[in-house]
Design a protein around this motif. Structure first.
Motif, short mmCIF file in Angstrom:
data_model
loop_
_atom_site.label_atom_id
_atom_site.label_comp_id
_atom_site.label_asym_id
_atom_site.label_seq_id
_atom_site.Cartn_x
_atom_site.Cartn_y
_atom_site.Cartn_z
N GLY A 101 0.83 -1.20 0.00
CA GLY A 101 0.00 0.00 0.00
C GLY A 101 0.86 1.25 0.00
N ARG A 102 0.26 2.36 0.39
CA ARG A 102 1.00 3.62 0.46
C ARG A 102 2.06 3.52 1.53
N PRO A 103 3.22 4.12 1.31
CA PRO A 103 4.31 3.99 2.29
C PRO A 103 4.09 4.84 3.54
N VAL A 104 4.49 4.25 4.66
CA VAL A 104 4.54 4.94 5.95
C VAL A 104 5.95 4.73 6.48
N ILE A 105 6.63 5.83 6.78
CA ILE A 105 8.00 5.74 7.29
C ILE A 105 7.98 5.99 8.79
N LEU A 106 8.53 5.03 9.53
CA LEU A 106 8.59 5.12 10.99
C LEU A 106 10.01 5.50 11.40
N ILE A 107 10.14 6.60 12.11
CA ILE A 107 11.45 7.11 12.53
C ILE A 107 11.52 7.02 14.05
N HIS A 108 12.48 6.26 14.54
CA HIS A 108 12.60 6.06 15.99
C HIS A 108 13.26 7.26 16.66
N GLY A 109 13.10 7.32 17.97
CA GLY A 109 13.69 8.39 18.78
C GLY A 109 15.13 8.11 19.15
N TRP A 110 15.70 8.99 19.92
CA TRP A 110 17.09 8.88 20.37
C TRP A 110 17.22 7.73 21.36
N ALA A 111 18.30 7.00 21.28
CA ALA A 111 18.66 5.91 22.19
C ALA A 111 17.80 4.65 22.03
N VAL A 112 17.09 4.51 20.91
CA VAL A 112 16.36 3.28 20.59
C VAL A 112 16.65 2.94 19.13
N ASP A 113 15.98 1.94 18.58
CA ASP A 113 16.15 1.62 17.16
C ASP A 113 14.80 1.25 16.56
N ARG A 114 14.80 0.74 15.34
CA ARG A 114 13.54 0.48 14.63
C ARG A 114 12.64 -0.51 15.36
N ARG A 115 13.19 -1.31 16.26
CA ARG A 115 12.40 -2.29 17.00
C ARG A 115 11.36 -1.65 17.91
N MET A 116 11.50 -0.35 18.21
CA MET A 116 10.51 0.30 19.06
C MET A 116 9.12 0.29 18.42
N TRP A 117 9.08 0.15 17.08
CA TRP A 117 7.82 0.15 16.35
C TRP A 117 7.19 -1.23 16.24
N ALA A 118 7.83 -2.28 16.75
CA ALA A 118 7.33 -3.66 16.59
C ALA A 118 5.86 -3.83 17.00
N PRO A 119 5.39 -3.22 18.09
CA PRO A 119 3.97 -3.40 18.45
C PRO A 119 2.99 -2.78 17.44
N GLN A 120 3.39 -1.73 16.73
CA GLN A 120 2.51 -1.04 15.79
C GLN A 120 2.54 -1.65 14.38
N VAL A 121 3.64 -2.30 14.01
CA VAL A 121 3.82 -2.77 12.64
C VAL A 121 2.73 -3.75 12.19
N PRO A 122 2.32 -4.75 12.97
CA PRO A 122 1.30 -5.68 12.49
C PRO A 122 0.01 -5.00 12.02
N ALA A 123 -0.45 -4.01 12.77
CA ALA A 123 -1.68 -3.30 12.37
C ALA A 123 -1.43 -2.42 11.14
N LEU A 124 -0.31 -1.73 11.10
CA LEU A 124 -0.03 -0.83 9.98
C LEU A 124 0.19 -1.57 8.68
N LYS A 125 0.85 -2.73 8.72
CA LYS A 125 1.20 -3.41 7.47
C LYS A 125 -0.02 -3.99 6.76
N ARG A 126 -1.17 -4.06 7.42
CA ARG A 126 -2.39 -4.52 6.75
C ARG A 126 -2.87 -3.53 5.70
N ARG A 127 -2.54 -2.24 5.88
CA ARG A 127 -3.01 -1.21 4.95
C ARG A 127 -1.90 -0.43 4.27
N PHE A 128 -0.67 -0.52 4.81
CA PHE A 128 0.41 0.31 4.32
C PHE A 128 1.68 -0.49 4.07
N LYS A 129 2.54 0.05 3.25
CA LYS A 129 3.92 -0.44 3.14
C LYS A 129 4.68 0.27 4.25
N VAL A 130 5.13 -0.47 5.23
CA VAL A 130 5.76 0.10 6.42
C VAL A 130 7.28 0.04 6.26
#
Length: 91
Positions: free
Chosen positions: A41-70
């Motif tokens: 789907g349409r792209p959504v770019i997730l940008i993590h905060g300071w002192a973390v990495d892309r894994r901080m988004w793991a809880p949100q990714v399953p819901a987002l990937k149903r409608r978007f390219k995450v």
């Protein structure tokens, strides 16, 4: 590339269509940036905060990937990215 654009190279491709793929974006002389891409789907770019990495988004990714390219990436100096941290280089 000569024009300054950066090709990305898949780090790992998995067979299942719903699984994520890791991409390595090579920055000559600066290291690599790592991005994880999943969904369609349409792209959504997730940008993590300071002192973390892309894994901080793991809880949100399953819901987002149903409608978007995450696209979630490790910023410079975080997670699997090997580029040194530098806010002046990020945008």
């Amino acid at each position: 590339m000569a024009d300054g654009s950066l090709p990305d190279r898949p780090v790992a491709n998995r067979a299942a269509k719903d699984e994520s793929r890791l991409h390595m974006i090579r920055r000559p002389g600066q290291g690599d940036l790592i991005a994880e891409v999943t969904g369609r789907g349409r792209p959504v770019i997730l940008i993590h905060g300071w002192a973390v990495d892309r894994r901080m988004w793991a809880p949100q990714v399953p819901a987002l990937k149903r409608r978007f390219k995450v696209i979630a990436f490790d910023r410079r100096g975080f997670g699997q990215s090997t580029c040194p941290a530098g806010l002046d280089q990020e945008l």
